[in-house]
Write a protein that holds these residues in place. Structure first.
Motif, PDB file in Angstrom:
ATOM      1  N   HIS A   1      51.360  49.658  47.893  1.00 62.99           N
ATOM      2  CA  HIS A   1      50.713  48.646  48.133  1.00 62.99           C
ATOM      3  C   HIS A   1      50.684  47.897  49.273  1.00 62.99           C
ATOM      4  O   HIS A   1      51.508  47.960  50.164  1.00 62.99           O
TER       5      HIS A   1
ATOM      6  N   ASP B   1      42.337  47.362  39.073  1.00 63.52           N
ATOM      7  CA  ASP B   1      43.522  47.834  40.541  1.00 63.52           C
ATOM      8  C   ASP B   1      42.670  47.429  41.582  1.00 63.52           C
ATOM      9  O   ASP B   1      41.716  47.963  42.149  1.00 63.52           O
ATOM     10  N   GLY B   2      43.232  46.186  42.304  1.00 62.11           N
ATOM     11  CA  GLY B   2      42.690  45.729  43.447  1.00 62.11           C
ATOM     12  C   GLY B   2      41.802  44.524  43.179  1.00 62.11           C
ATOM     13  O   GLY B   2      42.229  43.238  43.422  1.00 62.11           O
TER      14      GLY B   2
ATOM     15  N   HIS C   1      48.538  41.989  41.077  1.00 65.58           N
ATOM     16  CA  HIS C   1      48.219  43.248  40.670  1.00 65.58           C
ATOM     17  C   HIS C   1      48.423  43.510  39.485  1.00 65.58           C
ATOM     18  O   HIS C   1      49.393  43.394  38.734  1.00 65.58           O
TER      19      HIS C   1
ATOM     20  N   GLU D   1      42.330  50.341  50.773  1.00 69.60           N
ATOM     21  CA  GLU D   1      43.706  50.564  50.095  1.00 69.60           C
ATOM     22  C   GLU D   1      44.105  51.933  49.614  1.00 69.60           C
ATOM     23  O   GLU D   1      45.185  52.404  49.783  1.00 69.60           O
ATOM     24  N   GLU D   2      43.210  52.227  49.091  1.00 72.14           N
ATOM     25  CA  GLU D   2      43.567  53.621  48.051  1.00 72.14           C
ATOM     26  C   GLU D   2      43.537  54.874  49.043  1.00 72.14           C
ATOM     27  O   GLU D   2      44.172  55.916  48.615  1.00 72.14           O
TER      28      GLU D   2
ATOM     29  N   HIS E   1      42.905  44.320  47.270  1.00 72.97           N
ATOM     30  CA  HIS E   1      41.782  45.085  47.822  1.00 72.97           C
ATOM     31  C   HIS E   1      40.553  45.166  46.804  1.00 72.97           C
ATOM     32  O   HIS E   1      40.792  45.178  45.742  1.00 72.97           O
TER      33      HIS E   1
HETATM   34 ZN   LIG Z   1      45.920  48.714  43.865  1.00 67.44          ZN
END
Ligand SMILES: [Zn+2]
Length: 387
Positions: A335, A81-82, A181, A115-116, A70
């Motif tokens: 995830h 992150d992503g 990830h 996603e978050e 993401h």
């Molecule tokens: Zn993530």
């Protein structure tokens, strides 16, 4: 590629990222994804729920091998992150072409939307809608901090809110999904390996505790006359910490709302949100039950354990390990790969070492050498699965 993205949605004061779904920063990131796909001659598909897919080969002929992650972030999040998963997906595809690899199956790169859950409160929104575990009617009514519903926001982005929902056509194109990830803990640091494979995602949930009392004057109300809900809340925070240690899990009160929230008043109501996760559901449930005694508690979300496909994870651990199989380790973070796995898609995850373990923070980090090893590992995994 990470350098190209570095300025997008970055808070100049903190260097943290704020990339809410469908914000200008997110739209710019989506635009970037389309350009990277076009540059490589991949077919871009923007699905009903706003997930992006870039295809090398035709997934309608045969389900493909898909990788990706993401591009949105938590508020004040890090750079990895992503985006590390999306960037590594493009880089791994480049490596496969440099190697002269001719895939027998189509290869896809996915970018899941929201996603978050930073804006509307529901994490993995894109994959939950895609797989039908999130009711689209509930989704379009969710509101952001400005009071706008998801429907309003989608319309403003030129999209049709009525299109949201389970998408079997898109889902049927995914034969297997591998998400790379950044690790969000120090598991790999302890093993000394730059890349690992996920075994499971811990079961996790979110509960709202409402502590009721009586609002009153902080100066004139005698101690014995008070009904102060802050004391019950404080006790719960300490109990959560103690019980988490006893059960071998993690539990966090990270959000609290105090009413009326005056410095000179005994509060009338304290609402607090407990996040609890652990390897075994029974331990998480036991902690919540202990804390719930005599309190008003409502469960706002619950995600059962995700055990990743064992033959697939062992096969990938064998392929991506440097000397012997790569370490196989669980995570406490949710995830999109977990959502797909729960929906019956063969799914796996690769983790790239995070030297401090810090994540959801501007100081989240991965060394360039480890990121490069992650790309090689992902290319090896794709080659194994698509040949
Ligand atoms: Zn993530």
């Amino acid at each position: 590629m990470l350098d190209e993205l570095a300025h997008i949605g970055r808070d100049p004061a903190t260097h943290g990222y704020v990339r809410d779904a469908w914000s200008p920063a997110d739209l710019e990131l989506r635009e970037w994804f389309g350009q990277e796909a076009a540059r490589r001659g991949l077919d871009l598909h923007d699905d009903r729920n706003g997930n992006l897919w870039a295809w090398w080969g035709d997934p309608d002929r045969e389900p493909g091998v898909v990788t990706g992650s993401h591009l949105d972030s938590v508020r004040q999040g890090g750079a990895f992150d992503g985006p590390l998963g999306v960037v590594s997906a493009f880089a791994a595809l480049d490596r496969l072409r440099e190697r002269g690899f001719a895939p027998a199956r189509p290869i896809g790169i996915a970018c899941f939307t929201d996603e978050e859950g930073a804006r509307f409160g529901v994490p993995c929104m894109g994959s939950r809608l895609l797989t039908g575990v999130l009711d689209p009617d509930r989704a379009i009514g969710l509101r952001d901090d400005a009071g706008d519903t998801l429907a309003d926001v989608l319309r403003r982005a030129g999209r049709k809110p009525s299109a949201l929902g389970r998408d079997d056509e898109t889902l049927s194109r995914v034969g297997v999904f591998v998400e790379l990830h950044v690790e969000q803990g120090r598991g790999l640091v302890e093993t000394g390996a730059p890349v690992g494979v996920a075994s499971a995602i811990w079961p996790h949930g979110r509960w709202r505790f409402d502590f009721h009392g009586e609002a009153n004057h902080a100066g004139t109300t005698r101690l014995e006359d008070r009904d102060d809900p802050m004391l019950a809340y404080a006790r719960a925070v300490l109990e959560a910490r103690e019980a988490a240690g006893r059960h071998g899990i993690v539990a966090t009160f990270g959000k609290v709302r105090v009413s009326p929230n005056n410095a000179n008043a005994v509060p009338g109501l304290v609402s607090a949100w407990l996040d609890a996760r652990g390897a075994a559901e029974k331990d998480v449930r036991a902690l919540v039950e202990e804390l719930s005694r005599g309190q008003r508690v409502s469960e706002e979300s619950w995600t059962p354990v995700v055990d990743f496909d064992v033959p697939l994870r062992d096969r990938l651990a064998g392929v991506v390990g440097e000397e012997g199989p790569a370490p196989v380790l669980p995570t406490g973070a949710g995830h999109d790969a977990g959502i797909l796995a729960s929906a019956g898609v063969a799914a796996a995850m690769l983790f790239v070492r995070n030297p401090t373990g810090v994540s959801h923070s501007p100081s989240e980090h991965a060394e360039p050498d480890d990121c490069a090893k992650g790309v090689e590992a992902l290319a090896d995994a794709l080659e194994e699965l698509a040949r």
